[in-house]
Design a protein around this motif. Structure first.
Motif, PDB file in Angstrom:
ATOM      1  N   ILE A  94       0.827  -1.197   0.000  1.00 29.95           N
ATOM      2  CA  ILE A  94       0.000   0.000   0.000  1.00 29.95           C
ATOM      3  C   ILE A  94       0.868   1.257   0.000  1.00 29.95           C
ATOM      4  CG2 ILE A  94      -1.644   1.356   1.354  1.00 29.95           C
ATOM      5  CD1 ILE A  94      -2.874  -1.295   2.281  1.00 29.95           C
ATOM      6  N   LEU A  95       1.921   1.251   0.822  1.00 30.02           N
ATOM      7  CA  LEU A  95       2.803   2.415   0.884  1.00 30.02           C
ATOM      8  C   LEU A  95       3.546   2.604  -0.434  1.00 30.02           C
ATOM      9  CD1 LEU A  95       3.781   4.681   2.700  1.00 30.02           C
ATOM     10  CD2 LEU A  95       5.605   3.174   3.509  1.00 30.02           C
ATOM     11  N   TYR A  96       3.956   1.513  -1.062  1.00 31.67           N
ATOM     12  CA  TYR A  96       4.624   1.605  -2.364  1.00 31.67           C
ATOM     13  C   TYR A  96       3.708   2.244  -3.409  1.00 31.67           C
ATOM     14  CZ  TYR A  96       6.728   0.094  -6.775  1.00 31.67           C
ATOM     15  OH  TYR A  96       7.249   0.066  -8.054  1.00 31.67           O
ATOM     16  N   VAL A  97       2.459   1.793  -3.445  1.00 36.54           N
ATOM     17  CA  VAL A  97       1.489   2.352  -4.386  1.00 36.54           C
ATOM     18  C   VAL A  97       1.213   3.816  -4.061  1.00 36.54           C
ATOM     19  CG1 VAL A  97      -0.910   2.218  -5.190  1.00 36.54           C
ATOM     20  CG2 VAL A  97       0.417   0.119  -4.871  1.00 36.54           C
ATOM     21  N   LEU A  98       1.058   4.124  -2.779  1.00 34.67           N
ATOM     22  CA  LEU A  98       0.764   5.494  -2.360  1.00 34.67           C
ATOM     23  C   LEU A  98       1.864   6.457  -2.789  1.00 34.67           C
ATOM     24  CD1 LEU A  98      -0.888   7.588  -0.755  1.00 34.67           C
ATOM     25  CD2 LEU A  98       0.370   6.860   1.288  1.00 34.67           C
ATOM     26  N   LEU A  99       3.113   6.083  -2.565  1.00 38.72           N
ATOM     27  CA  LEU A  99       4.228   6.953  -2.936  1.00 38.72           C
ATOM     28  C   LEU A  99       4.299   7.159  -4.443  1.00 38.72           C
ATOM     29  CD1 LEU A  99       6.989   5.625  -0.501  1.00 38.72           C
ATOM     30  CD2 LEU A  99       5.786   7.814  -0.372  1.00 38.72           C
ATOM     31  N   GLN A 100       4.068   6.094  -5.202  1.00 39.08           N
ATOM     32  CA  GLN A 100       4.073   6.216  -6.659  1.00 39.08           C
ATOM     33  C   GLN A 100       2.975   7.164  -7.129  1.00 39.08           C
ATOM     34  OE1 GLN A 100       6.220   5.109  -8.792  1.00 39.08           O
ATOM     35  NE2 GLN A 100       7.037   3.119  -8.249  1.00 39.08           N
ATOM     36  N   VAL A 101       1.793   7.046  -6.539  1.00 41.23           N
ATOM     37  CA  VAL A 101       0.664   7.888  -6.929  1.00 41.23           C
ATOM     38  C   VAL A 101       0.910   9.343  -6.536  1.00 41.23           C
ATOM     39  CG1 VAL A 101      -1.781   8.358  -6.524  1.00 41.23           C
ATOM     40  CG2 VAL A 101      -1.008   6.009  -6.860  1.00 41.23           C
ATOM     41  N   PHE A 109       6.177  16.509  -4.213  1.00 40.01           N
ATOM     42  CA  PHE A 109       6.463  15.527  -3.168  1.00 40.01           C
ATOM     43  C   PHE A 109       7.858  14.925  -3.328  1.00 40.01           C
ATOM     44  CE2 PHE A 109       1.758  15.404  -3.271  1.00 40.01           C
ATOM     45  CZ  PHE A 109       1.513  15.673  -1.939  1.00 40.01           C
ATOM     46  N   ILE A 110       8.474  15.107  -4.466  1.00 41.09           N
ATOM     47  CA  ILE A 110       9.792  14.535  -4.715  1.00 41.09           C
ATOM     48  C   ILE A 110      10.849  15.340  -3.963  1.00 41.09           C
ATOM     49  CG2 ILE A 110      11.527  14.004  -6.463  1.00 41.09           C
ATOM     50  CD1 ILE A 110       9.237  13.761  -8.489  1.00 41.09           C
ATOM     51  N   ILE A 111      11.641  14.669  -3.140  1.00 42.70           N
ATOM     52  CA  ILE A 111      12.706  15.328  -2.398  1.00 42.70           C
ATOM     53  C   ILE A 111      14.004  15.294  -3.196  1.00 42.70           C
ATOM     54  CG2 ILE A 111      14.080  15.298  -0.284  1.00 42.70           C
ATOM     55  CD1 ILE A 111      11.668  14.039   1.112  1.00 42.70           C
ATOM     56  N   TYR A 112      14.408  14.113  -3.636  1.00 42.82           N
ATOM     57  CA  TYR A 112      15.645  13.980  -4.415  1.00 42.82           C
ATOM     58  C   TYR A 112      15.357  13.377  -5.778  1.00 42.82           C
ATOM     59  CZ  TYR A 112      20.206  12.297  -5.890  1.00 42.82           C
ATOM     60  OH  TYR A 112      21.326  12.034  -6.623  1.00 42.82           O
ATOM     61  N   HIS A 113      14.868  12.141  -5.787  1.00 44.66           N
ATOM     62  CA  HIS A 113      14.516  11.430  -7.011  1.00 44.66           C
ATOM     63  C   HIS A 113      13.458  10.401  -6.631  1.00 44.66           C
ATOM     64  CE1 HIS A 113      14.780   8.699 -10.456  1.00 44.66           C
ATOM     65  NE2 HIS A 113      15.353   9.711 -11.101  1.00 44.66           N
ATOM     66  N   PRO A 114      12.422  10.217  -7.452  1.00 43.64           N
ATOM     67  CA  PRO A 114      11.344   9.302  -7.068  1.00 43.64           C
ATOM     68  C   PRO A 114      11.818   7.916  -6.666  1.00 43.64           C
ATOM     69  CG  PRO A 114      10.714  10.540  -9.012  1.00 43.64           C
ATOM     70  CD  PRO A 114      12.142  10.904  -8.722  1.00 43.64           C
ATOM     71  N   VAL A 121      12.363   5.439   1.998  1.00 43.99           N
ATOM     72  CA  VAL A 121      11.210   5.386   2.900  1.00 43.99           C
ATOM     73  C   VAL A 121      10.809   3.941   3.185  1.00 43.99           C
ATOM     74  CG1 VAL A 121       8.750   5.921   3.124  1.00 43.99           C
ATOM     75  CG2 VAL A 121      10.322   7.640   2.216  1.00 43.99           C
ATOM     76  N   LEU A 122      10.727   3.117   2.143  1.00 47.89           N
ATOM     77  CA  LEU A 122      10.335   1.727   2.330  1.00 47.89           C
ATOM     78  C   LEU A 122      11.392   0.941   3.098  1.00 47.89           C
ATOM     79  CD1 LEU A 122       8.822   0.950  -1.199  1.00 47.89           C
ATOM     80  CD2 LEU A 122       7.614   1.522   0.914  1.00 47.89           C
ATOM     81  N   ALA A 123      12.662   1.227   2.843  1.00 50.66           N
ATOM     82  CA  ALA A 123      13.745   0.539   3.556  1.00 50.66           C
ATOM     83  C   ALA A 123      13.711   0.860   5.047  1.00 50.66           C
ATOM     84  CB  ALA A 123      15.092   0.926   2.959  1.00 50.66           C
ATOM     85  N   THR A 150      -0.782  -3.753  -8.930  1.00 53.51           N
ATOM     86  CA  THR A 150      -1.876  -2.818  -8.675  1.00 53.51           C
ATOM     87  C   THR A 150      -1.742  -1.575  -9.552  1.00 53.51           C
ATOM     88  OG1 THR A 150      -2.013  -3.561  -6.377  1.00 53.51           O
ATOM     89  CG2 THR A 150      -3.026  -1.445  -6.913  1.00 53.51           C
ATOM     90  N   LEU A 151      -0.537  -1.041  -9.628  1.00 61.58           N
ATOM     91  CA  LEU A 151      -0.307   0.131 -10.461  1.00 61.58           C
ATOM     92  C   LEU A 151      -0.504  -0.181 -11.943  1.00 61.58           C
ATOM     93  CD1 LEU A 151       2.903   1.458  -8.677  1.00 61.58           C
ATOM     94  CD2 LEU A 151       0.687   2.605  -8.714  1.00 61.58           C
ATOM     95  N   SER A 152      -0.062  -1.358 -12.371  1.00 59.97           N
ATOM     96  CA  SER A 152      -0.099  -1.702 -13.792  1.00 59.97           C
ATOM     97  C   SER A 152      -1.503  -2.000 -14.289  1.00 59.97           C
ATOM     98  CB  SER A 152       0.808  -2.916 -14.050  1.00 59.97           C
ATOM     99  OG  SER A 152       2.147  -2.633 -13.708  1.00 59.97           O
ATOM    100  N   PHE A 153      -2.300  -2.700 -13.489  1.00 62.07           N
ATOM    101  CA  PHE A 153      -3.610  -3.148 -13.957  1.00 62.07           C
ATOM    102  C   PHE A 153      -4.763  -2.243 -13.532  1.00 62.07           C
ATOM    103  CE2 PHE A 153      -1.246  -7.124 -14.341  1.00 62.07           C
ATOM    104  CZ  PHE A 153      -1.681  -7.577 -15.581  1.00 62.07           C
ATOM    105  N   ILE A 154      -4.586  -1.473 -12.472  1.00 64.74           N
ATOM    106  CA  ILE A 154      -5.708  -0.701 -11.941  1.00 64.74           C
ATOM    107  C   ILE A 154      -5.512   0.799 -12.090  1.00 64.74           C
ATOM    108  CG2 ILE A 154      -7.071  -0.211  -9.876  1.00 64.74           C
ATOM    109  CD1 ILE A 154      -6.382  -3.010  -8.862  1.00 64.74           C
ATOM    110  N   ILE A 155      -4.341   1.311 -11.717  1.00 63.61           N
ATOM    111  CA  ILE A 155      -4.148   2.758 -11.641  1.00 63.61           C
ATOM    112  C   ILE A 155      -3.548   3.333 -12.917  1.00 63.61           C
ATOM    113  CG2 ILE A 155      -3.012   4.614 -10.357  1.00 63.61           C
ATOM    114  CD1 ILE A 155      -3.150   2.837  -7.883  1.00 63.61           C
TER     115      ILE A 155
END
Length: 202
Positions: A94-101, A109-114, A121-123, A150-155
């Motif tokens: 969920i957090l991975y999808v949220l950050l991508q979105v 929202f980008i601090i350095y590079h997406p 953050v995930l690490a 989720t990103l590929s098929f839904i968003i």
């Protein structure tokens, strides 16, 4: 930097660490031969795509990552596959999808590079929640795969659809290596403080 170069650099670092005997700092409870075998197969599969109907394609390394993670879950089911494991897996996805979105909606929202922001953050999240290196690897791998699906098929569904890209692999490797680095620093710091206080007490 073009996608894929980061993966190459990170893999080079892993091979150097393995050569100098830092196997336990990468993944414990797995032989150095097994780690090398996985990495070599993964690199070989990078250049093989399996096409499907309607323009769909999946990279063989993508499947290899899923199968390896599932194999780890099956062979270590009494050690790492718990309720917390699945909760961490869902949270990570969920957090991975949220950050991508968020990065897609507004670049502010980008601090350095997406890719770097997401990986760090995930690490940090996984290093704080999970200590076992195999469990970290499995949660990061499966969580990122589920998030990517989720990103590929839904968003962000696009045609033709390619599952398994160098962008994903860059984030995956950077997340895992950063997670292991944080875990090792915290563990060594804890052990050092523990020995220090033992000496003071004695």
């Amino acid at each position: 930097m073009n996608p894929g170069y980061l993966s190459f650099l990170l893999l080079s670092i892993i091979f150097i660490l393995l050569f100098f005997g830092w196997k336990n700092q990468i993944i414990q409870d797995v032989s150095r031969r097994s780690i090398l075998f996985f990495l070599l197969l993964w690199m070989f599969f990078l250049f093989i795509d399996i096409p499907f109907a309607d323009g769909y394609a999946i990279n063989l390394s993508y499947l290899f990552m899923v199968l390896t993670s599932l194999y780890i879950c099956v062979t270590n089911r009494f050690q790492i596959v718990t309720v917390n494991f699945f909760l961490y897996l869902i949270l990570f996805s969920i957090l991975y999808v949220l950050l991508q979105v968020l990065y897609f909606i507004d670049p502010m929202f980008i601090i350095y590079h997406p890719r770097v922001d997401i990986a760090v953050v995930l690490a940090l999240l996984i290093a704080c929640l999970i200590k076992n290196s195999l469990e970290q690897f499995t949660v990061i791998t499966l969580g990122m795969i589920f998030g990517d699906l989720t990103l590929s098929f839904i968003i962000f569904h696009q045609f033709p659809l390619q599952l398994g890209t160098f962008e994903l692999y860059d984030i995956w490797l950077l997340t895992f290596i950063t997670c292991r680095f944080i875990s090792e620093v915290v563990n060594r710091g804890y052990q050092g403080l523990k020995q220090y206080f033992v000496k003071i007490k004695n």
